[in-house]
Design a protein around this motif. Structure first.
Motif, PDB file in Angstrom:
ATOM      1  N   SER A   1       0.828  -1.214   0.000  1.00 43.43           N
ATOM      2  CA  SER A   1       0.000   0.000   0.000  1.00 43.43           C
ATOM      3  C   SER A   1       0.855   1.254   0.000  1.00 43.43           C
TER       4      SER A   1
ATOM      5  N   GLY B   1       0.760   4.029  -2.794  1.00 44.56           N
ATOM      6  CA  GLY B   1       0.415   5.400  -2.451  1.00 44.56           C
ATOM      7  C   GLY B   1       1.408   6.384  -3.053  1.00 44.56           C
TER       8      GLY B   1
ATOM      9  N   ARG C   1       0.838   6.601  -6.750  1.00 45.27           N
ATOM     10  CA  ARG C   1      -0.378   7.378  -7.037  1.00 45.27           C
ATOM     11  C   ARG C   1      -0.077   8.867  -6.873  1.00 45.27           C
TER      12      ARG C   1
ATOM     13  N   VAL D   1      -6.218   2.280  -3.274  1.00 42.51           N
ATOM     14  CA  VAL D   1      -5.333   2.872  -2.255  1.00 42.51           C
ATOM     15  C   VAL D   1      -5.173   4.363  -2.585  1.00 42.51           C
TER      16      VAL D   1
ATOM     17  N   ALA E   1      -0.437   8.834  -1.533  1.00 43.14           N
ATOM     18  CA  ALA E   1       0.204   9.098  -0.244  1.00 43.14           C
ATOM     19  C   ALA E   1       0.325  10.591  -0.014  1.00 43.14           C
TER      20      ALA E   1
END
Lengths: 401, 438
Positions: free
Chosen positions: B340, B344, B347, B429, B432
């Motif tokens: 994850s 993140g 992303r 997810v 971040a």
């Protein structure tokens, strides 16, 4: 510090998807496992069915090519020759022995004018030496006398007296005494003078009862010789018997597929069942392995993911055993959930198999076995990751990710 | 883009070798077992006469007389008079009778023992109707059927045994103390099942014997009758004189007809009905009409030729595959969500949800490919195990190139399916936000 199941369950709720998946896998495994165990035990039961004869003492020779031309003399000479082999206690000429081929099947009637051949049965036609040779056991009544063998060459000898398998007699005359009853077939009537302990058909099938009748007759249609000997001399007797037949009647062909010691014939007869049993064992083992590996994988991940929390718990006083039992309890909960669902699925699968493949109903007793197996498997699989979790030092809590 | 995803996938697979190995093993074992059983199932349930089977039919009548049970369906075989009448009527485009006999053949070389052979007794049209290939010579002629010629056709296997594979056409074979002249030697022919002699399958617990190799010896039915061969009976309802099977009250002959058009089919059905009515009016039949005519595939289906054990194994293997997939879904989920943090970051750096989704699927597909290769090896081993069994179809259990592709495709498909849910979860997810913290 005592483990609180509610805490474990609460933690699981946060990993709903993964928990659900592993639970589902356990459920499927439970369903397949129970049914596979049941099928396996059916096969093993079938393979170990009693034949009603002293298998460890017997050697059978199936002759072919004796055709319609080969006379009774030749058969008697062969019998004489076989009797002369050292270690042979007695020899009988019959139409079949268990684990060979279907030899004589006919529709018997219990009522003369019954239009239905309602009682299909297999008949063993043999000479008077058969009973003592193969070792059938008398349950009731008397043996056939030496003078009761019909001297006939027809399909079914017209002997007036017969012996029959006890369960077959009970099937035809339920709740009635069967000694003295009469069976009709092939234009003649035959009186039941004795009941024998179950004698299997030559080609026993699951779910088919031992519908056998024993008739003595000098029937040349029967071309199987059965020899009684000691368990240790069987292989030698078999070799010598083959030589003897080749010497006495060089024109006769021995059907090697249906000749051998009775133990060999049993093995050959159940070869496909053994293959199926092996396949079932393989599936069961592979399934347990895959399920265990799944648990190991998932548990390892959870341990890794919760290293920090474990460290914190350890720092605030949790003992190693508390961590260990946390993961074991967690696994127990998941597996239990899977088993609960799996039991329902086991019955559903069994119903499908019953409909399609005439599998009997799954007895309830298989469910606890499946459940216990999976519980133990789950506990063992989670042990490794749980021990690793227990080894997480409290100092982890002080580190950042 | 795909290359990049693949690179990422391989890196990720390498990073957690244990987890990767677990997934690959699960897929491989699941695919291996299901492909083994599926291959056997496929080989046993195919059409033994592709392109022809829909023109081949199996007429049945009830010739049994007397106080027997009135049967719900006609017997699997015909009595000889009925079979002979229908055959000689020539109402079908082609027709042939088939019956089995056990004969004794004398060895060609002196000093060897005689042997018993299951023999097919039939008529000349058998070979052309069923596309039977010949290596040497050919079938006997229709005139041989009439003349009860002492002719015989042997299989490739028997020719190998007796004549070491040489052209044996014109040589004689001593069958039941008669000299028969070999007119043809078959080429390799291995129909699955041995469809022309399928009887008694329905309800039997083990039908694997229906997959035996074809008969080694084939001779005219008329000749076999003449030689008083030892025919196999299916069932009899009167006294039987084995020397006169032509008149015996027994069912023992199969009749196959080829009917090329719907019109000839319905005409033949009418003819069967008329024949039955005629025989009843003559008093030879005394049962109500009990006529059937199934096509070849219907007949095989009716006889439930595919052994029940094979079907049961297929079920179990697929149940097992589902368990393995469940396992893989769980492990992939763990794997993707375990990253994850990394997702993140990606992303946050601009990767779209579909990028993440695609990347996860590529990774799942890579697991599938590896699992598929493993599964292929296991299926290959599994089929070898099947070949070691003492069942009549053992020699048929071979991996064919088409199934090879299907195995790998199935493994990839299965793992993509397994990867779908974890990939969706991973793509959700959030980017971040706390990137600067670490």
């Amino acid at each position: 510090m005592r483990m609180d199941i509610r805490h474990v369950a609460a933690a699981l709720r946060r990993h709903r998807m993964a928990t659900l998946l592993i639970g589902l896998q356990i459920a499927l495994a439970c369903a397949v496992l129970c049914n596979a165990l049941f099928l396996l035990s059916n096969r093993l039961q079938l393979m170990s069915m009693a034949s009603g004869v002293d298998e460890s003492h017997l050697v059978a020779l199936s002759l072919q090519g004796t055709g319609n031309d080969l006379g009774r003399d030749t058969l008697l000479r062969i019998k004489q020759g076989l009797r002369g082999i050292a270690g042979v206690e007695s020899v009988s000429m019959t139409n079949a022995v268990p684990f060979t081929q279907q030899a004589g099947e006919i529709g018997f009637r219990s009522v003369l004018d019954d239009p239905q051949y309602n009682q299909q049965g297999h008949f063993y036609v043999a000479d008077n030496d058969f009973i003592r040779t193969v070792g059938v056991h008398l349950a009731d009544g008397r043996w056939l006398g030496d003078d009761e063998a019909a001297n006939s060459t027809s399909f079914l000898p017209s002997s007036p007296s017969i012996l029959m398998s006890r369960s077959y007699a009970q099937h035809i005359w339920p709740g009635q005494p069967s000694l003295g009853q009469v069976l009709f077939a092939d234009g003649a009537q035959r009186r039941v003078v004795g009941l024998i302990e179950d004698l299997a058909r030559p080609n026993p099938e699951p779910l088919i009862l031992h519908n056998t009748v024993l008739i003595t007759g000098s029937n040349v249609l029967g071309q199987v010789f059965v020899l009684r000997t000691g368990p240790l001399s069987r292989d030698r007797v078999l070799r010598q018997a083959l030589d003897a037949v080749a010497r006495i009647a060089p024109d006769v062909v021995v059907d090697l597929d249906y000749s051998g010691t009775l133990s060999e014939l049993r093995d050959r007869y159940f070869a496909s069942n053994r293959a199926m049993a092996a396949m079932l064992c393989g599936i069961i083992a592979a399934m347990l392995l895959v399920t265990a590996l799944g648990i190991v994988g998932l548990a390892s991940f959870w341990v890794q993911q919760r290293r920090r929390q474990i460290g914190i718990r350890r720092a605030i006083g949790a003992r190693r055993s508390d961590i260990l039992s946390y993961f074991q309890t967690e696994n127990f909960l998941i597996v239990s959930g899977g088993i609960a669902l799996g039991m329902v699925m086991a019955f559903a699968l069994n119903i499908v198999l019953m409909k399609l493949y005439e599998v009997p109903r799954l007895p309830l007793a298989y469910l606890p076995w499946g459940a216990v197996t999976l519980w133990i498997l789950g506990q063992l699989a989670v042990l490794g990751p749980a021990i690793r979790a227990a080894r997480v030092p409290p100092v982890v809590a002080t580190r950042s990710v | 883009m795909f290359g990049y995803y693949l690179d990422l996938a391989l890196r990720s697979l390498k990073r957690n070798r244990v987890l990767t190995a677990l997934m690959v093993i699960a897929i491989a074992v699941g695919i291996g077992t299901s492909m083994t059983t599926l291959t056997v199932m496929y080989l046993l349930s195919g059409d033994p006469l592709p392109g022809r089977s829909e023109h081949i039919f199996y007429p049945q009548l009830d010739a049994e007389t007397g106080k027997g049970m009135v049967r719900s369906r006609p017997a699997d075989l015909l009595d000889y008079p009925s079979a002979r009448d229908l055959w000689s009527s020539g109402k079908a485009d082609r027709q042939t009778m088939t019956a089995e006999a056990l004969v004794k053949i004398q060895p060609v070389e002196a000093g060897r023992h005689p042997s018993m052979i299951d023999t097919l007794t039939t008529t000349s049209a058998f070979f052309s109707m069923f596309n039977v290939p010949f290596r040497y010579g050919g079938p006997w002629q229709p005139a041989d059927d009439e003349a009860r010629s002492r002719t015989v056709v042997i299989s490739e296997r028997l020719n190998q045994q007796l004549f070491a594979g040489a052209n044996s056409v014109g040589r004689t074979l001593r069958v039941d103390s008669n000299d028969l002249r070999i007119v043809g030697v078959l080429d390799h022919w291995r129909p699955s099942p041995r469809f022309y002699m399928v009887v008694g399958g329905h309800g039997a617990s083990d039908t694997s014997d229906l997959y035996k190799p074809p008969h080694d010896l084939m001779l005219p039915l008329s000749t076999a009758l003449d030689l008083h061969s030892q025919f196999s009976w299916f069932s009899c309802w009167g006294n039987v004189d084995p020397k006169n099977m032509a008149a015996a009250a027994c069912e023992w002959v199969g009749l196959w007809v080829q009917l090329d058009t719907p019109a000839t089919r319905s005409a033949y059905r009418d003819y069967l009905r008329d024949y039955d009515a005629q025989q009843r009016s003559l008093g030879r039949f005394d049962h109500p009409p009990n006529i059937r005519m199934m096509s070849l595939m219907q007949w095989l289906d009716f006889n439930q030729v595919v052994p029940k054990d094979v079907q049961l194994q297929t079920w179990l293997a697929f149940g097992f595959l589902v368990i393995c997939l469940c396992n893989t879904v769980g492990l992939l989920l763990v794997k993707f969500l375990g990253r994850s943090g990394e997702i993140g970051v990606r992303r946050a750096m601009g990767a779209s949800r579909s990028d993440i989704f695609m990347q996860c699927l590529v990774e799942a597909g890579a697991v599938g490919l590896l699992g598929g290769i493993g599964g292929l090896l296991l299926a290959w081993f599994g089929l070898w195990l099947v070949r070691q069994q003492k069942v009549a179809y053992a020699d048929l259990a071979q991996l064919d190139p088409m199934l090879l592709l299907v195995t790998v495709a199935m493994a990839i498909l299965a793992s993509l399916l397994a990867g779908l849910l974890p990939a969706v979860r991973a793509s959700r997810v959030p980017p971040a936000l706390q990137i600067k913290v670490s």
